[in-house]
Design an enzyme around this catalytic site. Structure first.
Site, PDB file in Angstrom:
ATOM      1  N   GLY A 169       0.809  -1.219   0.000  1.00 45.21           N
ATOM      2  CA  GLY A 169       0.000   0.000   0.000  1.00 45.21           C
ATOM      3  C   GLY A 169       0.836   1.259   0.000  1.00 45.21           C
ATOM      4  N   GLY A 171       4.591   1.095   0.098  1.00 44.63           N
ATOM      5  CA  GLY A 171       5.815   0.830  -0.647  1.00 44.63           C
ATOM      6  C   GLY A 171       5.614   0.928  -2.145  1.00 44.63           C
ATOM      7  N   CYS A 403      -0.646  17.112  -1.304  1.00 45.54           N
ATOM      8  CA  CYS A 403       0.600  17.846  -1.454  1.00 45.54           C
ATOM      9  C   CYS A 403       1.010  18.327  -0.084  1.00 45.54           C
ATOM     10  CB  CYS A 403       0.462  19.016  -2.428  1.00 45.54           C
ATOM     11  SG  CYS A 403      -0.566  20.343  -1.836  1.00 45.54           S
TER      12      CYS A 403
HETATM   13  N1  NAD Z   1       6.083   7.326   5.829  1.00 47.32           N
HETATM   14  C1  NAD Z   1       6.548   6.273   6.437  1.00 47.32           C
HETATM   15  O1  NAD Z   1       7.104   6.304   7.488  1.00 47.32           O
HETATM   16  C2  NAD Z   1       6.335   5.064   5.757  1.00 47.32           C
HETATM   17  C3  NAD Z   1       6.054   5.138   4.430  1.00 47.32           C
HETATM   18  C4  NAD Z   1       5.800   3.991   3.789  1.00 47.32           C
HETATM   19  C5  NAD Z   1       5.849   2.801   4.410  1.00 47.32           C
HETATM   20  N2  NAD Z   1       6.171   2.740   5.718  1.00 47.32           N
HETATM   21  C6  NAD Z   1       6.233   1.474   6.362  1.00 47.32           C
HETATM   22  O2  NAD Z   1       6.676   0.596   5.380  1.00 47.32           O
HETATM   23  C7  NAD Z   1       6.043  -0.658   5.515  1.00 47.32           C
HETATM   24  C8  NAD Z   1       5.273  -1.071   4.273  1.00 47.32           C
HETATM   25  O3  NAD Z   1       4.014  -0.439   4.209  1.00 47.32           O
HETATM   26  P1  NAD Z   1       2.932  -0.949   3.181  1.00 47.32           P
HETATM   27  O4  NAD Z   1       1.693  -0.171   3.432  1.00 47.32           O
HETATM   28  O5  NAD Z   1       3.492  -0.908   1.838  1.00 47.32           O
HETATM   29  O6  NAD Z   1       2.703  -2.425   3.690  1.00 47.32           O
HETATM   30  P2  NAD Z   1       2.026  -3.647   2.911  1.00 47.32           P
HETATM   31  O7  NAD Z   1       1.845  -4.719   3.895  1.00 47.32           O
HETATM   32  O8  NAD Z   1       0.873  -3.187   2.121  1.00 47.32           O
HETATM   33  O9  NAD Z   1       3.161  -4.070   1.894  1.00 47.32           O
HETATM   34  C9  NAD Z   1       4.330  -4.694   2.295  1.00 47.32           C
HETATM   35  C10 NAD Z   1       4.845  -5.455   1.116  1.00 47.32           C
HETATM   36  O10 NAD Z   1       6.093  -6.045   1.449  1.00 47.32           O
HETATM   37  C11 NAD Z   1       6.108  -7.356   0.866  1.00 47.32           C
HETATM   38  N3  NAD Z   1       7.074  -8.140   1.617  1.00 47.32           N
HETATM   39  C12 NAD Z   1       6.968  -8.602   2.881  1.00 47.32           C
HETATM   40  N4  NAD Z   1       8.067  -9.246   3.242  1.00 47.32           N
HETATM   41  C13 NAD Z   1       8.910  -9.195   2.189  1.00 47.32           C
HETATM   42  C14 NAD Z   1      10.217  -9.659   1.969  1.00 47.32           C
HETATM   43  N5  NAD Z   1      10.891 -10.313   2.926  1.00 47.32           N
HETATM   44  N6  NAD Z   1      10.776  -9.414   0.763  1.00 47.32           N
HETATM   45  C15 NAD Z   1      10.104  -8.773  -0.203  1.00 47.32           C
HETATM   46  N7  NAD Z   1       8.867  -8.303  -0.041  1.00 47.32           N
HETATM   47  C16 NAD Z   1       8.283  -8.495   1.153  1.00 47.32           C
HETATM   48  C17 NAD Z   1       4.695  -7.827   0.968  1.00 47.32           C
HETATM   49  O11 NAD Z   1       4.411  -8.843   0.062  1.00 47.32           O
HETATM   50  C18 NAD Z   1       3.921  -6.564   0.688  1.00 47.32           C
HETATM   51  O12 NAD Z   1       3.620  -6.414  -0.659  1.00 47.32           O
HETATM   52  C19 NAD Z   1       5.190  -0.529   6.747  1.00 47.32           C
HETATM   53  O13 NAD Z   1       5.914  -0.997   7.852  1.00 47.32           O
HETATM   54  C20 NAD Z   1       4.922   0.924   6.814  1.00 47.32           C
HETATM   55  O14 NAD Z   1       4.555   1.318   8.082  1.00 47.32           O
HETATM   56  C21 NAD Z   1       6.416   3.864   6.384  1.00 47.32           C
END
Ligand code: NAD
Ligand code: NAD
Lengths: 553, 553
Positions: A169, A171, A403
């Site tokens: 979502g 990433g 934005c």
């Molecule tokens: N602004 C921020 O601080 C910020 C921004 C973006 C994301 N994040 C953090 O990043 C993380 C990801 O968020 P998201 O909403 O994309 O989560 P999500 O669960 O929707 O997506 C995570 C993705 O990682 C994949 N994945 C899991 N383990 C894996 C591995 N070992 N190798 C490869 N792929 C793997 C999953 O299949 C999934 O598609 C969360 O922990 C989120 O809190 C933080």
């Protein structure tokens, strides 16, 4: 399976636009176009949900449909638990998700309660009904890579290779953010469906069948100084060490797997993806252990790339914190993205400002884009963003835009939006909200408040004051959550949403909330000793006893 | 040393009565007649403070004096950090004290920040400026012992001996509560000055020079069926085992030392009191260890008394939790006072309702006492309490009163009070507030929410919803704290205060807050499955989706 979609247009189903907005945004969070796994009520971020379960979802809808204009619905971890008579100027909905008393504030206790049906993980915008798909994070990611480029590569990622993982979502915003900054990206993702999805929405340019091909494509594009994003099916904990072995050191290394959640987020290495999904349900304890061990391997690979010259940063998923629990004692050697790239913006009250068009008509968003470009022509990065976004961003669910705006700008934009609705230039009310990731709304020592100047990283008073402030200022709904982004027990944060329906009452609410909300951020950073925040407070007339009240007389 | 006293009378120093009330109640909390150790800004409960330090106190006073009627002051752990323009119907003050993100939510991290001047422990009513001396807890203690008497001794403690410890800010209410229920009490206290103080205010009848004399006096009074309270200088961890050795088993055993705070509260056994005070500053680590060990001994003695027939209960100071950390694995064998005696009241929205007369005139409190007796003649326990309180309670600082009222009664009382002010029968506005210990305001698994029917003891969402509700309903000030009573990391809780100044606006605010505040308590208990709460909600028309909304149509 229950496909859900927000109604659009100008006709009310509820008794007022505030309730209607809450209803539509709840439904929009679960729109399959927008949410990641609506069948399980999951919106994004691993396990972040919009409602506790389907009966609670139904009760939410039913309660919102009947809610009067002087009533307030209380929502406890995704379940509507009460309706109180307050008054017309009060919020229509108050939400508290995933909050636990300190000693019990961990995933273990959370899951115990979750299993009993007593709790829900709200992430940030999932349980507070203001998720707008990958675009939501796209702007933040764009800003982050732009800041990084400013600092390390003279404002551009041209010819630079970024390696990261996770196309979920949030990433999923990475590939497009890198290419918008003219860079090349390889993104490792274990779930083929996610890769497919990012291709379909044009957030991702292409895929590679294997690591060698991906490396070759990336090197070529970098040499040609052409932007390119490449999806690579694989597990990051396996792919990164393989890159090291092949002496492939990217310019930038980061990660956005859901490492904050070792059970429902991160996927361990060494077992096929489908088997991993099974183990999650059948042997969660074993799964978690494998998951944490993989994170340690993953984190060590990042550290090695850093040692060999890559710019490494943690992208707020607590990978470092998790690796630390499995013996990677130097996990914190690379910085979080906030102190590195975002905090200077926070000191000016800059933060993620987002809005959605309840009409459902993309033309309404175009009108708002134009209005902001006209109102803030000097904000060149924002103008560039809005122009690119209009072109490249596919709407998911209700048309929406984000934005970053600062103190003084957000309330100005709110008034502009309300005027657009009043004049009919925008067809239906606009919902205005933000991520809980903002300058004043969050306490999260491994992410937004990492390494604060005065050491106040873990002080949650600030997030609570922000929460109370938005209620006192007249939000449409306010929420307070635990654990967004970094997992249960690692963060406390508040969200607010207002509704510009063109009325005078809306103008007052929208401008008051949007003025005070970033003000708490400037106050928080000024109190922590950031000179830039003090300057902003002085320049903008924000009253901070002991700092600016003397100036102000 | 800075002696502090609230101004009284009808003249405003601030720009409105809400600010004036906050100012006077802040000062009143630090009035030497009221607060326990005002020189250190300590109000009660070990280390519970009203302001972070004296410069912050000065800034609070200065800011309140200048605060406009459409502004809101933000207070972060006893320090005023900002002034925002909200609107006339918003709270004038929003307070967040001692809150830390879960993983860091413990005394260790708290003290680290406290030492840096970044934090303050607010207890419940200390940092939220609504402490009214021992009377505040007297009513709760009275209710508790009355409930105990109902359950175990046909409604009366006549001829029964209660042993307890601690004559501090809250514990000082124990002797009078026992004698008001016609019982006999021995109260062990390590600090001679506290004993003296309780004698002076007539909360304590007499003292005994040694244990043998105390036992003899108690036995005699019990045999004579005469109420008597006896203070005994000593350390509970030494005195209780001595009692056991002498085969002295009381009818009731409990404790109100500040066991929740092993450094600044509890005093370890085996060293003279003065030496212990020195060690606190010079060798805090050693002190804490001795302190926790003594608690283990103390707790074991209570368990032995229980095994030998005494009614034992924990009086909300976390002695059991602390003993558990030092190997007393069966510490939880005796119940907390809430599940045992208080929860049934919570299910009807009953809780501690308190008020103070800003006039400073005790006659104003007499007028309110009379008005409540007239309005609720059928509440016999309340009537008996008010009559005894009028006779036996010495006012400390501003004249004040407390009684427990339920849902529907609190807002009714609020309206009566506002009318009394409007008519001039009460000379100046009344401040109405409550302890954070209430039916809907607190999550505290070792105290108020111990052993909830559904296991939701640690769910803090409820306290947060209560906090947001009082802001949305128009409180004068709202506060949110961590750790009251049971120590940092063990509780999260909210407080609210309203001001009845006789205006129509005040009537709306007071009645809305006082209706919705206990409603959240009934909702919380109904959701947890307490039938009595469901019945109350049905009977009073409180809307709970899925429980009463069908009934209500
Ligand atoms: N602004 C921020 O601080 C910020 C921004 C973006 C994301 N994040 C953090 O990043 C993380 C990801 O968020 P998201 O909403 O994309 O989560 P999500 O669960 O929707 O997506 C995570 C993705 O990682 C994949 N994945 C899991 N383990 C894996 C591995 N070992 N190798 C490869 N792929 C793997 C999953 O299949 C999934 O598609 C969360 O922990 C989120 O809190 C933080
Ligand atoms: N409603 C409730 O749940 C409730 C009610 C009252 C008190 N409490 C709890 O009870 C405790 C006491 O509160 P307080 O405000 O009176 O605190 P306080 O610090 O004002 O008083 C504690 C008293 O205990 C004495 N003491 C400490 N160690 C002792 C020992 N080993 N033996 C004998 N005396 C000792 C101290 O000298 C002091 O007078 C706190 O933990 C409070 O949270 C809870």
């Amino acid at each position: 399976k229950r496909p859900v979609k927000a109604p659009t247009g100008t006709e009310l189903h509820c008794k007022g636009w505030l309730q209607e907005a809450a209803l539509r945004m709840l439904l929009n969070n679960l729109d399959p176009e927008n949410g990641e796994n609506p069948d399980e009520l999951i919106v994004y971020g691993g396990y972040g949900k919009a409602a506790r379960n389907w009966p609670c979802f139904d009760a939410l809808v039913r309660t919102l449909l009947g809610l009067e204009n002087n009533q307030t619905m209380l929502v406890q971890s995704g379940k509507p638990v009460g309706v109180l008579t307050t008054h017309e100027h009060a919020p229509r909905v108050l939400i508290a998700n995933s909050n636990l008393v300190g000693k019990w504030d961990n995933w273990e206790h959370f899951y115990e309660l979750d299993k009993k049906g007593l709790m829900m993980y709200g992430q940030m915008t999932a349980g507070s009904w203001i998720y707008i798909g990958s675009q939501g994070i796209l702007q933040g990611t764009y800003e982050t890579f732009a800041s990084l480029a400013d600092r390390h590569y003279q404002g551009d990622l041209k010819g630079k290779i970024v390696v990261t993982a996770g196309l979920g979502g949030m990433g999923g915003a990475q590939p497009l953010s890198v290419t918008m900054n003219n860079g090349v990206a390889i993104i490792v993702e274990v779930d083929e469906k996610r890769i497919q999805r990012r291709l379909e929405t044009a957030y991702l340019d292409t895929t590679a069948p294997d690591l060698d091909t991906a490396m070759k494509m990336a090197r070529q594009a970098a040499a040609d100084k052409k932007p390119l994003s490449i999806g690579l099916l694989g597990n990051a904990a396996e792919v990164l060490p393989a890159m090291l072995e092949k002496n492939f050191i990217p310019d930038v290394i980061t990660d956005q797997t859901s490492a904050h959640d070792e059970l429902n987020g991160y996927v361990p290495m060494g077992i096929p993806y489908e088997k991993a999904l099974l183990m999650r349900k059948q042997d969660p304890e074993k799964y978690k252990e494998l998951s944490l061990k993989s994170m340690a391997t993953h984190c060590r690979a990042i550290l090695k790339m850093q040692a060999r010259g890559a710019v490494a940063f943690d992208y707020g998923n607590n990978l470092r914190g998790q690796a630390l629990t499995r013996g990677v004692t130097n996990a914190m050697d690379y910085p979080g993205f906030t102190p590195a790239f975002i905090r200077p913006l926070f000191c000016e009250g800059e933060g993620p400002f987002r809005w959605a068009a309840l009409s459902g008509d993309p033309a309404d968003i175009e009108a708002t884009d134009q209005a902001l470009i006209e109102a803030f022509p000097y904000k060149t990065r924002m103008v560039r963003w809005l122009e690119m976004a209009a072109e490249k961003v596919t709407h998911m669910g209700l048309p929406a835009r984000i934005c970053w705006l600062g103190y003084g700008e957000r309330d100005k934009a709110g008034k502009i939006f309300n005027d657009l609705v009043a004049s009919g230039k925008v067809k239906a009310p606009l919902v205005i909200g933000r991520d809980h990731l903002d300058c004043g709304s969050v306490a999260s020592p491994y992410r937004e408040t990492e390494a604060m100047k005065d050491g106040s990283d873990a002080v949650a008073d600030w997030a609570l004051l922000n929460c109370m402030t938005s209620v006192a200022s007249g939000s449409a709904w306010t929420s307070f959550h635990d654990g967004g982004g970094v997992g249960i027990g690692y963060a406390m944060h508040a969200g607010q949403v207002t509704v510009a329906d063109g009325s005078k009452e809306a103008e007052l609410r929208v401008t008051t909330v949007l003025r005070n909300d970033p003000a708490t951020g400037i106050i928080r950073h000024a109190d922590a000793g950031y000179e830039k925040a003090v300057e902003t407070a002085r320049a903008r007339g924000i009253i901070i006893p002991g700092i600016t009240d003397q100036d102000l007389g």
